[in-house]
Design a protein around this motif. Structure first.
Motif, PDB file in Angstrom:
ATOM      1  N   LEU A 144       0.971  -1.077  -0.070  1.00 28.05           N
ATOM      2  CA  LEU A 144       0.105   0.099  -0.151  1.00 28.05           C
ATOM      3  C   LEU A 144       0.781   1.209  -0.070  1.00 28.05           C
ATOM      4  CD1 LEU A 144      -3.052  -0.901   2.593  1.00 28.05           C
ATOM      5  CD2 LEU A 144      -3.000  -0.823   0.075  1.00 28.05           C
ATOM      6  N   VAL A 145       1.864   1.094   0.667  1.00 32.08           N
ATOM      7  CA  VAL A 145       2.701   2.439   0.613  1.00 32.08           C
ATOM      8  C   VAL A 145       3.428   2.754  -0.614  1.00 32.08           C
ATOM      9  CG1 VAL A 145       5.210   1.618   1.339  1.00 32.08           C
ATOM     10  CG2 VAL A 145       4.442   3.598   2.444  1.00 32.08           C
ATOM     11  N   LYS A 146       3.394   1.898  -1.619  1.00 30.46           N
ATOM     12  CA  LYS A 146       3.933   2.245  -2.866  1.00 30.46           C
ATOM     13  C   LYS A 146       2.971   3.183  -3.544  1.00 30.46           C
ATOM     14  CE  LYS A 146       5.798  -2.374  -3.802  1.00 30.46           C
ATOM     15  NZ  LYS A 146       5.823  -3.513  -4.503  1.00 30.46           N
ATOM     16  N   ASP A 147       1.768   3.453  -3.064  1.00 30.03           N
ATOM     17  CA  ASP A 147       0.935   4.365  -3.578  1.00 30.03           C
ATOM     18  C   ASP A 147       1.192   5.879  -2.771  1.00 30.03           C
ATOM     19  OD1 ASP A 147      -1.405   6.094  -4.094  1.00 30.03           O
ATOM     20  OD2 ASP A 147      -2.801   4.504  -3.997  1.00 30.03           O
ATOM     21  N   ASN A 200      -0.296   8.504  -2.737  1.00 31.14           N
ATOM     22  CA  ASN A 200      -1.298   9.245  -2.018  1.00 31.14           C
ATOM     23  C   ASN A 200      -1.827   8.546  -0.617  1.00 31.14           C
ATOM     24  OD1 ASN A 200      -2.028  10.791  -4.097  1.00 31.14           O
ATOM     25  ND2 ASN A 200      -2.768   9.267  -5.211  1.00 31.14           N
ATOM     26  N   LEU A 201      -0.960   7.658   0.069  1.00 32.69           N
ATOM     27  CA  LEU A 201      -1.343   7.080   1.140  1.00 32.69           C
ATOM     28  C   LEU A 201      -0.247   7.258   2.118  1.00 32.69           C
ATOM     29  CD1 LEU A 201      -2.830   3.604  -0.150  1.00 32.69           C
ATOM     30  CD2 LEU A 201      -3.878   5.498   0.297  1.00 32.69           C
ATOM     31  N   ASP A 202      -0.501   7.826   3.233  1.00 33.77           N
ATOM     32  CA  ASP A 202       0.642   8.012   4.247  1.00 33.77           C
ATOM     33  C   ASP A 202       0.190   7.143   5.276  1.00 33.77           C
ATOM     34  OD1 ASP A 202       2.157   8.992   6.313  1.00 33.77           O
ATOM     35  OD2 ASP A 202       1.113  10.727   6.870  1.00 33.77           O
ATOM     36  N   ILE A 203       1.119   6.138   5.677  1.00 30.96           N
ATOM     37  CA  ILE A 203       1.025   4.871   6.414  1.00 30.96           C
ATOM     38  C   ILE A 203       1.896   4.810   7.481  1.00 30.96           C
ATOM     39  CG2 ILE A 203       0.869   2.276   6.473  1.00 30.96           C
ATOM     40  CD1 ILE A 203       0.199   2.326   3.698  1.00 30.96           C
ATOM     41  N   THR A 204       1.009   4.629   8.804  1.00 29.11           N
ATOM     42  CA  THR A 204       1.709   4.410  10.155  1.00 29.11           C
ATOM     43  C   THR A 204       1.266   3.003  10.619  1.00 29.11           C
ATOM     44  OG1 THR A 204       1.673   6.523  10.617  1.00 29.11           O
ATOM     45  CG2 THR A 204       1.928   5.408  12.620  1.00 29.11           C
ATOM     46  N   VAL A 205       2.152   2.435  11.302  1.00 30.82           N
ATOM     47  CA  VAL A 205       2.174   1.039  12.053  1.00 30.82           C
ATOM     48  C   VAL A 205       2.127   1.344  13.422  1.00 30.82           C
ATOM     49  CG1 VAL A 205       3.077  -1.169  12.363  1.00 30.82           C
ATOM     50  CG2 VAL A 205       2.682  -0.339  10.190  1.00 30.82           C
ATOM     51  N   GLN A 206       1.444   1.026  14.339  1.00 30.62           N
ATOM     52  CA  GLN A 206       1.151   1.081  15.620  1.00 30.62           C
ATOM     53  C   GLN A 206       1.561  -0.200  16.296  1.00 30.62           C
ATOM     54  OE1 GLN A 206       0.871   4.098  17.910  1.00 30.62           O
ATOM     55  NE2 GLN A 206       1.726   2.389  19.301  1.00 30.62           N
ATOM     56  N   LEU A 207       2.397  -0.349  16.879  1.00 33.36           N
ATOM     57  CA  LEU A 207       2.976  -1.577  17.647  1.00 33.36           C
ATOM     58  C   LEU A 207       2.453  -1.526  19.087  1.00 33.36           C
ATOM     59  CD1 LEU A 207       6.439  -2.534  16.207  1.00 33.36           C
ATOM     60  CD2 LEU A 207       4.274  -3.161  15.527  1.00 33.36           C
ATOM     61  N   LEU A 208       1.773  -2.346  19.627  1.00 36.83           N
ATOM     62  CA  LEU A 208       1.231  -2.433  21.116  1.00 36.83           C
ATOM     63  C   LEU A 208       2.598  -2.740  21.834  1.00 36.83           C
ATOM     64  CD1 LEU A 208      -2.347  -3.425  21.021  1.00 36.83           C
ATOM     65  CD2 LEU A 208      -1.364  -1.163  20.706  1.00 36.83           C
ATOM     66  N   GLU A 260      -1.694 -25.087 -11.827  1.00 35.96           N
ATOM     67  CA  GLU A 260      -2.678 -24.433 -12.524  1.00 35.96           C
ATOM     68  C   GLU A 260      -3.402 -23.400 -11.606  1.00 35.96           C
ATOM     69  OE1 GLU A 260      -6.142 -26.877 -13.344  1.00 35.96           O
ATOM     70  OE2 GLU A 260      -4.810 -28.333 -14.624  1.00 35.96           O
ATOM     71  N   ARG A 261      -3.029 -23.538 -10.238  1.00 35.19           N
ATOM     72  CA  ARG A 261      -3.861 -22.691  -9.119  1.00 35.19           C
ATOM     73  C   ARG A 261      -2.976 -21.472  -8.923  1.00 35.19           C
ATOM     74  NH1 ARG A 261      -8.898 -21.751  -7.366  1.00 35.19           N
ATOM     75  NH2 ARG A 261      -9.100 -21.666  -5.008  1.00 35.19           N
ATOM     76  N   ARG A 262      -1.798 -21.644  -9.056  1.00 33.21           N
ATOM     77  CA  ARG A 262      -0.668 -20.661  -8.584  1.00 33.21           C
ATOM     78  C   ARG A 262      -0.851 -19.159  -9.098  1.00 33.21           C
ATOM     79  NH1 ARG A 262       4.791 -23.326 -11.127  1.00 33.21           N
ATOM     80  NH2 ARG A 262       5.716 -21.465  -9.701  1.00 33.21           N
ATOM     81  N   THR A 263      -1.478 -19.048 -10.285  1.00 34.07           N
ATOM     82  CA  THR A 263      -1.856 -17.813 -10.699  1.00 34.07           C
ATOM     83  C   THR A 263      -3.007 -17.031 -10.071  1.00 34.07           C
ATOM     84  OG1 THR A 263      -3.175 -18.472 -12.480  1.00 34.07           O
ATOM     85  CG2 THR A 263      -0.856 -18.077 -12.871  1.00 34.07           C
ATOM     86  N   GLU A 264      -3.578 -17.599  -9.247  1.00 36.73           N
ATOM     87  CA  GLU A 264      -4.991 -16.980  -8.449  1.00 36.73           C
ATOM     88  C   GLU A 264      -4.335 -16.036  -7.338  1.00 36.73           C
ATOM     89  OE1 GLU A 264      -8.034 -17.349  -8.916  1.00 36.73           O
ATOM     90  OE2 GLU A 264      -7.541 -18.607 -10.779  1.00 36.73           O
ATOM     91  N   PHE A 265      -3.077 -16.137  -6.896  1.00 30.38           N
ATOM     92  CA  PHE A 265      -2.515 -15.420  -5.594  1.00 30.38           C
ATOM     93  C   PHE A 265      -1.883 -14.458  -5.999  1.00 30.38           C
ATOM     94  CE2 PHE A 265      -4.055 -19.705  -4.573  1.00 30.38           C
ATOM     95  CZ  PHE A 265      -5.108 -19.414  -3.751  1.00 30.38           C
ATOM     96  N   SER A 266      -1.693 -13.548  -7.269  1.00 29.31           N
ATOM     97  CA  SER A 266      -0.663 -12.683  -7.715  1.00 29.31           C
ATOM     98  C   SER A 266      -1.131 -11.262  -6.707  1.00 29.31           C
ATOM     99  CB  SER A 266      -0.980 -12.174  -8.961  1.00 29.31           C
ATOM    100  OG  SER A 266      -2.223 -11.246  -9.147  1.00 29.31           O
ATOM    101  N   VAL A 267      -0.008 -10.695  -6.116  1.00 29.21           N
ATOM    102  CA  VAL A 267       0.028  -9.629  -5.596  1.00 29.21           C
ATOM    103  C   VAL A 267      -0.793  -8.517  -5.748  1.00 29.21           C
ATOM    104  CG1 VAL A 267       2.106  -8.618  -6.159  1.00 29.21           C
ATOM    105  CG2 VAL A 267       1.449  -8.098  -3.810  1.00 29.21           C
ATOM    106  N   ASP A 268      -0.744  -8.259  -7.380  1.00 26.97           N
ATOM    107  CA  ASP A 268      -1.197  -7.022  -8.131  1.00 26.97           C
ATOM    108  C   ASP A 268      -2.789  -7.260  -7.723  1.00 26.97           C
ATOM    109  OD1 ASP A 268       1.155  -6.116  -9.068  1.00 26.97           O
ATOM    110  OD2 ASP A 268       1.066  -7.117 -10.615  1.00 26.97           O
ATOM    111  N   ASN A 269      -3.398  -8.465  -7.851  1.00 18.58           N
ATOM    112  CA  ASN A 269      -4.954  -8.668  -7.891  1.00 18.58           C
ATOM    113  C   ASN A 269      -5.366  -8.424  -6.369  1.00 18.58           C
ATOM    114  OD1 ASN A 269      -4.753  -9.278 -10.605  1.00 18.58           O
ATOM    115  ND2 ASN A 269      -5.207 -11.546 -10.415  1.00 18.58           N
ATOM    116  N   ALA A 270      -4.646  -8.951  -5.313  1.00 19.13           N
ATOM    117  CA  ALA A 270      -4.846  -8.908  -4.048  1.00 19.13           C
ATOM    118  C   ALA A 270      -5.086  -7.445  -3.581  1.00 19.13           C
ATOM    119  CB  ALA A 270      -3.965  -9.614  -3.226  1.00 19.13           C
ATOM    120  N   VAL A 271      -3.997  -6.437  -4.129  1.00 24.10           N
ATOM    121  CA  VAL A 271      -3.789  -5.282  -3.929  1.00 24.10           C
ATOM    122  C   VAL A 271      -5.093  -4.502  -4.321  1.00 24.10           C
ATOM    123  CG1 VAL A 271      -2.551  -3.089  -3.705  1.00 24.10           C
ATOM    124  CG2 VAL A 271      -1.641  -4.992  -3.469  1.00 24.10           C
ATOM    125  N   LYS A 272      -5.445  -4.705  -5.291  1.00 17.13           N
ATOM    126  CA  LYS A 272      -6.491  -4.017  -5.978  1.00 17.13           C
ATOM    127  C   LYS A 272      -7.898  -4.313  -5.496  1.00 17.13           C
ATOM    128  CE  LYS A 272      -8.789  -3.503 -10.417  1.00 17.13           C
ATOM    129  NZ  LYS A 272      -8.815  -3.896 -12.063  1.00 17.13           N
TER     130      LYS A 272
END
Length: 362
Positions: A27-30, A32-40, A342-354
């Motif tokens: 997500l941080v590649k976008d 337009n997004l400013d991202i913070t991670v809060q660790l407890l 056959e199944r491996r192409t179902e899990f592309s990072v580009d599709n999941a991010v979109k």
């Protein structure tokens, strides 16, 4: 620019933590997004992109669990979350969900992620004073995401609140690159099974003692490697020795890059009693490695109804019979070797991010 906060207990090397790092780093590649991670808690063993800001609440204080459990959500939120965000995301059940549920800024959209079978695995309740308080926390969250259709259905039934199935973000490109960094891992021609994950009771590794004792007695030749560390490591190692199975079950401890081990194995084995969504099973599919797994939440989302990998009943006998068939029946094994590719192409990072951006409405 939209400000997004991800809240999580820590960044120790666990399945949900790895998925969150993948999600944030994509997500941080976008711009337009400013991202913070809060660790407890201050435990960061996983890498985040340098553009991601990281805040920490406590430095592994012994009173941490008591503070989380007994302090009201609204006070916890004021104490921990110092800025205003457009989106606040609790990436795990338990403490992070309680904290984010305390947000009272009407302009902030709040989300919570469900990774766990909330019926079988009730660990999240240790962060609350009562079941009623946990239900109230979820009622205060705007939208719930679940990592599998099973975890979604279980959550909706238990908490009477709708949830949305969102595919985990796994970086298939990086997984394939990392898998090629080492060659000839095993160094022999035996049938190699690999399991990857924290060694704790819920993962079911102790049942492999009975499984491999039976397979050994039946003359089924295979070697099972376990990559991971955890609270049950010493006990499991002792039981392996006591049962004279050191040549069949080999503990390797935590390995930073498990992907060459997965890619070069003949099969990945998951023997968990419960899962929310098994990232390692999905990673095996991405690497084109056949899978045998016990029946757990999320497995059908990854493998279909045993179409792309063998899903067996969650008992010792079924695991024994499943491994035996995969090892000894070449035609049966080859079927899964072809289907998983056959199944491996179902899990592309580009599709999941979109997909995730659409469901977050960003």
């Amino acid at each position: 620019m939209k400000k997004i906060l991800f809240c999580i207990d820590s960044l120790k090397p666990g399945g949900a933590e790895i998925i969150m790092c993948n999600t944030v780093n994509e997500l941080v590649k976008d711009s337009n997004l400013d991202i913070t991670v809060q660790l407890l808690q201050k435990e960061q063993k996983l890498n985040l992109d340098e553009k991601v800001k990281v805040n920490t609440f406590m430095n592994n204080n012994i009173f941490y669990r008591r503070i989380i459990k007994w302090m009201p959500a609204s006070i916890l939120h004021k104490l921990i979350i110092k800025e205003k965000y457009d989106y606040e995301i609790a990436f795990m059940e338990g403490a992070s969900t309680k904290v984010i549920s305390g947000c009272h800024n009407k302009k902030t959209k709040t989300y919570a992620w469900i990774h766990t079978d909330m019926e079988k695995y009730r660990w999240s309740q240790r962060s609350y004073r009562s079941v009623k308080e946990e239900k109230r926390a979820y009622s205060n969250i705007d939208k719930i995401f679940a990592v599998s259709s099973d975890t979604r259905d279980i959550f909706e039934k238990k908490y009477n609140k709708p949830a949305t199935y969102v595919q985990n973000i796994l970086n298939d490109k990086k997984i394939n690159i990392c898998a090629d960094k080492e060659k000839n891992i095993y160094g022999d021609h035996q049938f190699h099974i690999v399991s990857v994950g924290s060694i704790k009771p819920i993962k079911g590794y102790e049942r492999l003692i009975k499984v491999h004792r039976a397979l050994k007695n039946e003359g089924v030749k295979c070697v099972h490697y376990i990559l991971g560390d955890g609270p049950s490591y010493a006990d499991l190692k002792q039981k392996i020795t006591e049962n004279d199975l050191e040549d069949r079950i080999i503990l390797k401890g935590y390995i930073e890059n498990p992907y060459p081990w997965i890619k070069e194995a003949d099969m990945l084995g998951c023997v968990s009693y419960a899962e929310g969504y098994s990232s390692v099973v999905c990673e095996a599919v991405i690497l084109g490695v056949p899978v045998i797994t016990t029946e757990c939440s999320g497995m059908k989302d990854i493998l279909g109804d045993s179409e792309y990998g063998l899903i067996v009943k969650n008992d010792d006998i079924s695991i024994i019979n499943g491994i035996k068939k995969m090892v000894t029946n070449k035609e049966f094994y080859q079927k899964y070797l072809l289907k998983v590719k056959e199944r491996r192409t179902e899990f592309s990072v580009d599709n999941a991010v979109k997909q995730l951006k659409t469901k977050l409405e960003i």
